[in-house]
Design an enzyme around this catalytic site. Structure first.
Site, PDB file in Angstrom:
ATOM      1  N   PRO A 212      48.504  44.770  49.958  1.00 20.51           N
ATOM      2  CA  PRO A 212      49.831  45.314  50.288  1.00 20.51           C
ATOM      3  C   PRO A 212      50.518  44.665  51.491  1.00 20.51           C
ATOM      4  O   PRO A 212      51.651  45.016  51.798  1.00 20.51           O
ATOM      5  CB  PRO A 212      49.513  46.786  50.593  1.00 20.51           C
ATOM      6  CG  PRO A 212      48.112  46.769  51.127  1.00 20.51           C
ATOM      7  CD  PRO A 212      47.411  45.680  50.373  1.00 20.51           C
ATOM      8  N   GLY A 213      49.845  43.733  52.180  1.00 23.31           N
ATOM      9  CA  GLY A 213      50.586  42.992  53.197  1.00 23.31           C
ATOM     10  C   GLY A 213      50.045  43.053  54.618  1.00 23.31           C
ATOM     11  O   GLY A 213      50.753  42.714  55.569  1.00 23.31           O
ATOM     12  N   GLY A 214      48.785  43.463  54.750  1.00 22.10           N
ATOM     13  CA  GLY A 214      48.196  43.501  56.105  1.00 22.10           C
ATOM     14  C   GLY A 214      48.202  42.127  56.764  1.00 22.10           C
ATOM     15  O   GLY A 214      48.659  41.948  57.896  1.00 22.10           O
ATOM     16  N   ASP A 230      51.369  37.644  45.129  1.00 24.02           N
ATOM     17  CA  ASP A 230      50.548  38.729  44.585  1.00 24.02           C
ATOM     18  C   ASP A 230      51.346  39.433  43.498  1.00 24.02           C
ATOM     19  O   ASP A 230      52.516  39.752  43.723  1.00 24.02           O
ATOM     20  CB  ASP A 230      50.171  39.729  45.701  1.00 24.02           C
ATOM     21  CG  ASP A 230      48.927  40.529  45.341  1.00 24.02           C
ATOM     22  OD1 ASP A 230      48.894  41.122  44.244  1.00 24.02           O
ATOM     23  OD2 ASP A 230      47.985  40.546  46.154  1.00 24.02           O
ATOM     24  N   LYS A 297      34.115  36.076  48.596  1.00 19.01           N
ATOM     25  CA  LYS A 297      33.483  37.321  48.146  1.00 19.01           C
ATOM     26  C   LYS A 297      32.047  37.006  47.693  1.00 19.01           C
ATOM     27  O   LYS A 297      31.820  36.038  46.962  1.00 19.01           O
ATOM     28  CB  LYS A 297      34.266  37.936  46.976  1.00 19.01           C
ATOM     29  CG  LYS A 297      35.771  38.027  47.213  1.00 19.01           C
ATOM     30  CD  LYS A 297      36.153  39.064  48.246  1.00 19.01           C
ATOM     31  CE  LYS A 297      37.617  38.936  48.628  1.00 19.01           C
ATOM     32  NZ  LYS A 297      38.062  39.828  49.681  1.00 19.01           N
TER      33      LYS A 297
HETATM   34  C1  LIG Z   1      41.923  42.717  49.173  1.00 21.15           C
HETATM   35  S1  LIG Z   1      43.540  42.666  48.512  1.00 21.15           S
HETATM   36  C2  LIG Z   1      44.352  41.742  49.749  1.00 21.15           C
HETATM   37  C3  LIG Z   1      44.678  42.513  50.969  1.00 21.15           C
HETATM   38  C4  LIG Z   1      45.633  41.772  51.848  1.00 21.15           C
HETATM   39  N1  LIG Z   1      44.989  40.587  52.453  1.00 21.15           N
HETATM   40  C5  LIG Z   1      46.142  42.642  52.975  1.00 21.15           C
HETATM   41  O1  LIG Z   1      45.926  42.326  54.121  1.00 21.15           O
HETATM   42  O2  LIG Z   1      46.825  43.642  52.681  1.00 21.15           O
HETATM   43  C6  LIG Z   1      43.386  41.534  47.216  1.00 21.15           C
HETATM   44  C7  LIG Z   1      44.673  41.214  46.475  1.00 21.15           C
HETATM   45  O3  LIG Z   1      44.444  40.048  45.680  1.00 21.15           O
HETATM   46  C8  LIG Z   1      45.346  40.117  44.612  1.00 21.15           C
HETATM   47  N2  LIG Z   1      44.984  39.121  43.595  1.00 21.15           N
HETATM   48  C9  LIG Z   1      43.874  39.064  42.829  1.00 21.15           C
HETATM   49  N3  LIG Z   1      43.929  38.002  42.021  1.00 21.15           N
HETATM   50  C10 LIG Z   1      45.101  37.373  42.257  1.00 21.15           C
HETATM   51  C11 LIG Z   1      45.738  36.200  41.720  1.00 21.15           C
HETATM   52  N4  LIG Z   1      45.158  35.479  40.762  1.00 21.15           N
HETATM   53  N5  LIG Z   1      46.941  35.833  42.229  1.00 21.15           N
HETATM   54  C12 LIG Z   1      47.526  36.552  43.191  1.00 21.15           C
HETATM   55  N6  LIG Z   1      46.973  37.664  43.721  1.00 21.15           N
HETATM   56  C13 LIG Z   1      45.778  38.074  43.264  1.00 21.15           C
HETATM   57  C14 LIG Z   1      45.240  41.561  44.158  1.00 21.15           C
HETATM   58  O4  LIG Z   1      46.408  41.944  43.417  1.00 21.15           O
HETATM   59  C15 LIG Z   1      45.135  42.298  45.501  1.00 21.15           C
HETATM   60  O5  LIG Z   1      46.374  42.800  45.900  1.00 21.15           O
END
Ligand SMILES: C[S@@+](CC[C@H](N)C(=O)[O-])C[C@H]1O[C@@H](n2cnc3c(N)ncnc32)[C@H](O)[C@@H]1O
Length: 341
Positions: A212-214, A230, A297
């Site tokens: 969500p944008g952290g 995203d 991961k």
């Molecule tokens: C752990 S969250 C990221 C949190 C983010 N770093 C923050 O600070 O709010 C992982 C994100 O990766 C996105 N995601 C997964 N596969 C993706 C892809 N192929 N392209 C773009 N986003 C992807 C998911 O939709 C999810 O919102």
């Protein structure tokens, strides 16, 4: 030979212990508190040299260390414990006089140690002040470390840089309001410190898996223009930010002009090998020498193998600068890379 208390993230002590066995010849490693805390010796090597090697090339899973200078049976008796803490502090006269001293007291969950961290610290602080030291929380010359396991009380005194982290047990704390949008922001803030990579020197960032944008909010705060990728929605507080462009797309479908960004960050929640292929495919979007901060991961329960395979794969386009499990990482590690020229 010196004995150290080492700490890793919960569940990752076995990996930190294994890294030490591989790195420190003749070391004796032994569990102290399940999954998180253990002791190790400097083994056959010169202690100074062992410490230098650990600092220069930090193991991935070893979060914090301190040297054990006193080791006594732990007691639940307050008077006995207070006098043990005072006795140890009293031995530090030469080191603490005229110096800034931080005191960090921790205990295992099942320890009978009768004090909380603040109470234990206050008992030692009184002695340190009598010896002419100034007791501080951060930016100290010395750190007095106390760790109580179920059976033993370990105490030591060291320079902050020799502990790998100057936070108690390496547990880095930020103010809550530094991660208003998501706790994930703490990972990027910690990476900035751990890798000595001030983010405000970058101007144009690509954030893959941004919702969500952290992370995005940290990058914007540091003054960058940010392209956030995203398919999921970003926090509404970011919607109208003039330096943010949100592409609601799968990162695998995108391409950018060469050298469009000087920073690439990626926290995508996906198979790490697939993420690696996506990031590698976008590597030319990063200028030569530009930095990348990428979470790897650890999905396959074989962390060493995963890290080795992934760093090898990333090496095709990037120089690997550091791989570290940060305090705010869970089942993952964070990697800092530079785009190869
Ligand atoms: C752990 S969250 C990221 C949190 C983010 N770093 C923050 O600070 O709010 C992982 C994100 O990766 C996105 N995601 C997964 N596969 C993706 C892809 N192929 N392209 C773009 N986003 C992807 C998911 O939709 C999810 O919102």
């Amino acid at each position: 030979m010196i004995t150290y208390i080492g700490t890793a993230n919960p569940g990752f002590a076995p990996y930190a212990m294994e890294e030490l066995r591989r790195r420190v010849r003749g070391t004796k490693v032994s569990g102290v508190a399940a999954g998180e805390t253990f002791s190790f010796t400097t083994g056959d090597g010169e202690p100074e040299q062992v410490l230098k090697d650990l600092r220069r090339n930090e193991p991935v899973f070893l979060r914090h260390i301190f040297p054990v200078e006193a080791e006594i049976p732990v007691s639940s008796d307050e008077a006995l414990t207070a006098s043990a803490l005072r006795d140890y502090a009293a031995q530090l006269a030469d080191r603490v006089h005229g110096k800034k001293v931080a005191i960090q007291v921790r205990k295992a969950q099942d320890s009978p140690f009768p004090y909380g961290s603040a109470e234990g610290r206050d008992i030692m602080a009184e002695v340190v002040r009598e010896l002419g030291g100034e007791v501080v929380a951060r930016d100290s010359d010395w750190i007095v470390s106390v760790y109580s396991s179920r059976k033993l009380l370990y105490m030591g005194c060291s320079a902050p840089k020799d502990n790998l982290s100057d936070w108690p047990g390496g547990a880095v704390r930020f103010r809550r309001d530094e991660a208003l949008i998501s706790r994930a922001a703490f990972k990027l803030l910690e990476a900035e410190k751990a890798f000595g990579l001030p983010l405000d020197k970058f101007t144009n960032a690509l954030d893959l898996g941004a919702a969500p944008g952290g992370w995005t909010s940290v990058l914007l705060e540091r003054g960058m223009k940010v392209t956030a990728v995203d398919p999921a929605e970003m926090d509404e507080s970011l919607a109208l930010h003039p330096r943010l462009r949100h592409l609601r797309k799968n990162a695998a479908e995108l391409s950018f002009a060469p050298g469009s960004f000087d920073l690439l960050v990626c926290d995508m929640s996906w198979d790490p090998y697939h993420t690696c292929r996506i990031v590698s495919g976008l590597s030319s979007a990063l200028s030569a020498g530009g930095s990348g901060i990428i979470t790897l991961k650890l999905m396959y329960r074989k962390p060493f193998q995963s890290i080795q395979d992934l760093t090898e794969a990333y090496s095709e386009h990037f120089d690997i600068r550091k791989v570290k499990q940060l305090f705010h990482n869970r089942e993952e590690v964070t990697m800092w890379v530079r785009r190869k020229p």
